[in-house]
Design an enzyme around this catalytic site. Structure first.
Site, PDB file in Angstrom:
ATOM      1  N   CYS A 169      44.459  40.559  29.182  1.00  0.00           N
ATOM      2  CA  CYS A 169      45.644  40.611  29.603  1.00  0.00           C
ATOM      3  C   CYS A 169      47.051  40.768  28.879  1.00  0.00           C
ATOM      4  O   CYS A 169      48.121  40.913  29.511  1.00  0.00           O
ATOM      5  CB  CYS A 169      46.588  39.902  31.503  1.00  0.00           C
ATOM      6  SG  CYS A 169      45.241  40.443  32.255  1.00  0.00           S
ATOM      7  N   HIS A 309      55.079  35.971  31.165  1.00  0.00           N
ATOM      8  CA  HIS A 309      54.073  36.672  31.555  1.00  0.00           C
ATOM      9  C   HIS A 309      54.326  36.387  32.486  1.00  0.00           C
ATOM     10  O   HIS A 309      54.245  37.349  33.553  1.00  0.00           O
ATOM     11  CB  HIS A 309      53.363  35.501  31.124  1.00  0.00           C
ATOM     12  CG  HIS A 309      51.549  36.865  31.740  1.00  0.00           C
ATOM     13  ND1 HIS A 309      51.537  37.456  30.588  1.00  0.00           N
ATOM     14  CD2 HIS A 309      50.939  36.312  32.400  1.00  0.00           C
ATOM     15  CE1 HIS A 309      50.002  38.161  31.578  1.00  0.00           C
ATOM     16  NE2 HIS A 309      50.102  36.860  32.560  1.00  0.00           N
ATOM     17  N   GLU A 320      53.265  28.020  30.943  1.00  0.00           N
ATOM     18  CA  GLU A 320      54.361  29.233  30.435  1.00  0.00           C
ATOM     19  C   GLU A 320      55.406  28.300  30.146  1.00  0.00           C
ATOM     20  O   GLU A 320      56.140  28.197  29.158  1.00  0.00           O
ATOM     21  CB  GLU A 320      54.049  30.240  29.653  1.00  0.00           C
ATOM     22  CG  GLU A 320      54.681  30.952  31.369  1.00  0.00           C
ATOM     23  CD  GLU A 320      54.777  32.548  31.542  1.00  0.00           C
ATOM     24  OE1 GLU A 320      55.024  33.002  30.573  1.00  0.00           O
ATOM     25  OE2 GLU A 320      54.509  32.682  32.560  1.00  0.00           O
ATOM     26  N   LYS A 341      57.409  40.935  36.920  1.00  0.00           N
ATOM     27  CA  LYS A 341      55.678  41.164  37.426  1.00  0.00           C
ATOM     28  C   LYS A 341      56.586  41.164  38.819  1.00  0.00           C
ATOM     29  O   LYS A 341      55.432  42.063  39.021  1.00  0.00           O
ATOM     30  CB  LYS A 341      54.830  40.443  37.248  1.00  0.00           C
ATOM     31  CG  LYS A 341      54.352  40.917  35.788  1.00  0.00           C
ATOM     32  CD  LYS A 341      52.888  39.650  35.610  1.00  0.00           C
ATOM     33  CE  LYS A 341      52.644  39.761  34.254  1.00  0.00           C
ATOM     34  NZ  LYS A 341      53.003  39.412  32.960  1.00  0.00           N
ATOM     35  N   HIS A 346      51.055  43.174  38.045  1.00  0.00           N
ATOM     36  CA  HIS A 346      49.987  42.843  37.191  1.00  0.00           C
ATOM     37  C   HIS A 346      49.337  44.045  36.547  1.00  0.00           C
ATOM     38  O   HIS A 346      48.991  44.098  37.067  1.00  0.00           O
ATOM     39  CB  HIS A 346      49.623  41.895  37.042  1.00  0.00           C
ATOM     40  CG  HIS A 346      49.700  41.476  35.590  1.00  0.00           C
ATOM     41  ND1 HIS A 346      49.099  41.508  34.728  1.00  0.00           N
ATOM     42  CD2 HIS A 346      48.912  39.791  36.188  1.00  0.00           C
ATOM     43  CE1 HIS A 346      48.633  41.553  33.824  1.00  0.00           C
ATOM     44  NE2 HIS A 346      48.558  39.740  34.216  1.00  0.00           N
ATOM     45  N   PHE A 405      43.116  36.240  30.499  1.00  0.00           N
ATOM     46  CA  PHE A 405      41.769  36.262  31.050  1.00  0.00           C
ATOM     47  C   PHE A 405      41.104  35.844  29.169  1.00  0.00           C
ATOM     48  O   PHE A 405      40.942  36.606  28.317  1.00  0.00           O
ATOM     49  CB  PHE A 405      40.862  36.985  31.990  1.00  0.00           C
ATOM     50  CG  PHE A 405      41.215  37.086  33.320  1.00  0.00           C
ATOM     51  CD1 PHE A 405      42.367  35.703  33.114  1.00  0.00           C
ATOM     52  CD2 PHE A 405      40.836  37.286  34.250  1.00  0.00           C
ATOM     53  CE1 PHE A 405      42.679  35.787  34.334  1.00  0.00           C
ATOM     54  CE2 PHE A 405      41.780  37.061  35.776  1.00  0.00           C
ATOM     55  CZ  PHE A 405      42.264  36.101  35.531  1.00  0.00           C
TER      56      PHE A 405
END
Length: 422
Positions: A169, A309, A320, A341, A346, A405
């Site tokens: 990602c 993110h 984060e 997002k 996403h 990931f």
């Protein structure tokens, strides 16, 4: 001294907005493009929602041969590349093709076409041994992600460095970061860079179902993606692409190009910890942020906007938030932070590039996008996440981050090019 790198063209294909202009209008409106999946019957799945692109490849200018040859993600990339090239005003025939490069990011490549072909070859999974007589002549292109960057290279006539970046990602931010480094070290004068993913397929949906990463809020898809909200319960899968024309500053200046933003810092780190898990202290993301800011020679207090993110999973949003506090100090509580997002889902490897587009347009337009669906503040996420409505705000420098990931953590700093001139 390394060379300066600027963005001179933007192309975006996102849920709810085809083209950079429509994309920005969607973000400023705070509308969401998440809905029940329409590409296939999602009834068997835990999460039945996604952010789909309303995309007709023929209307987008692709020929019948291109449509047949290219996977949906490759189609997204080529259409976005053509848009960014037109937007930049660059005439590629006037540039030495050996000085033009391409880098395309993707997390899952041609997943859509591979799944479709498997169903045909196996007779919908009935046969363990597949029948290659039914194979598409373009099946090899679906297997190799490099086909995507090759298609973009052919579209712009690039004969310089051409590559694919696949780091989960963070692929979208890493692809742009790699192109930035290629231009910095003098291996090219122009790079067409970005990312594309089209993962809304049964196999991808079932994978995220298995680890319960996606939201099961099927009765309310418009409000399912809710980063930083106390009631968040996972991300909403999306798709899309964003591509850019990146140029060495003097090259862009010589042809009188419009410059949206200058990329001044980039860093990526891995946590070597867990495939999907994140430490709550956000140390690895903080490390990437520190290095990106240091490369930019930017004091943390000078960051005007943080593009998070913001996936909407419990652990990511806490992770984060901690990283922002660690790196920005007291300024973390003062700078606007938001997650797009919440509106466009996403799109895995593509989202990092789509977020870079949002950052460049924030600098261009003097405004920051909101975090949609943020109604109930999580006490552990206590920063200014620009809830619900866009905000006019002077944006001279932006920090954008990605988390993927495999433990990937990336950060990039973009600045108003006029700031560098001063």
């Amino acid at each position: 001294m390394s060379r300066r790198v600027v963005i001179t063209g933007i192309g975006v294909l996102a849920p709810g907005g085809a083209g950079a202009k429509s994309f920005w209008e969607l973000l400023m409106s705070g509308r969401t493009a998440t809905r029940r999946i329409s590409f296939f019957d999602p009834a068997p799945f835990r999460s039945q929602i996604a952010a789909e692109c309303d995309f007709d490849p023929a209307e987008a200018g692709l020929s019948r041969r291109e449509i047949r040859r290219m996977d949906r993600a490759a189609q997204f990339a080529v259409v976005s590349a053509r848009e960014c090239a037109a937007d930049s005003g660059i005439v590629f025939d006037d540039v030495d093709p050996a000085r033009i490069g391409v880098t395309v990011g993707s997390a899952v490549g041609a997943t859509t076409s591979l799944e479709r072909e498997y169903l045909v070859l196996s007779d919908t999974g009935r046969n363990w041994l597949v029948d290659n007589d039914y194979a598409s002549p373009h099946l090899f292109d679906y297997f190799v992600p490099s086909a995507m960057s090759a298609e973009v290279a052919w579209a712009v006539g690039a004969e310089g460095p051409v590559s694919v970046v696949s780091s989960g990602c963070t692929s979208g931010i890493d692809s742009v970061g790699y192109a930035y480094q290629v231009l910095q070290d003098g291996s090219a004068d122009v790079m067409v860079a970005g990312a594309s993913d089209a993962p809304i397929s049964p196999i991808a949906v079932s994978c995220f179902d298995a680890i319960k990463a996606t939201s099961p809020r099927n009765d309310d898809p418009e409000h399912a993606s809710r980063p930083f909200d106390r009631t968040r319960d996972g991300f909403v899968l999306g798709e899309g692409a964003a591509m850019f024309v990146l140029e060495e500053y003097e090259h862009a200046k010589a042809r009188g190009a419009h410059m949206y933003a200058e990329i001044t810092g980039y860093a990526t780190r891995a946590n070597a910890y867990h495939m999907t898990g994140l430490k709550p202290d956000g140390r690895e993301m903080a490390e990437a942020i520190r290095h990106a800011l240091a490369e930019s020679r930017l004091d943390p207090s000078e960051v005007d906007y943080v593009n998070a993110h913001g996936s909407g999973t419990k652990q990511n949003d806490r992770h984060e938030t901690a990283a922002f506090k660690t790196t920005l100090g007291r300024h973390a509580y003062e700078v606007p932070v938001s997650s797009i997002k919440s509106m466009i889902g996403h799109s895995l490897g593509a989202i990092g590039s789509i977020e870079v587009a949002a950052c460049a347009l924030a600098i261009e337009n003097g405004a920051v996008p909101p975090t949609a669906n943020l109604h109930e503040k999580d006490p552990e996420c206590d920063l200014d996440y620009v809830p619900l409505q866009a905000r006019e705000h002077r944006v001279r420098s932006v920090l954008t981050v990605g988390s993927g990931f495999g433990g990937f953590q990336s950060a990039m700093v973009l600045r108003d090019p006029r700031e560098g001139d001063r």
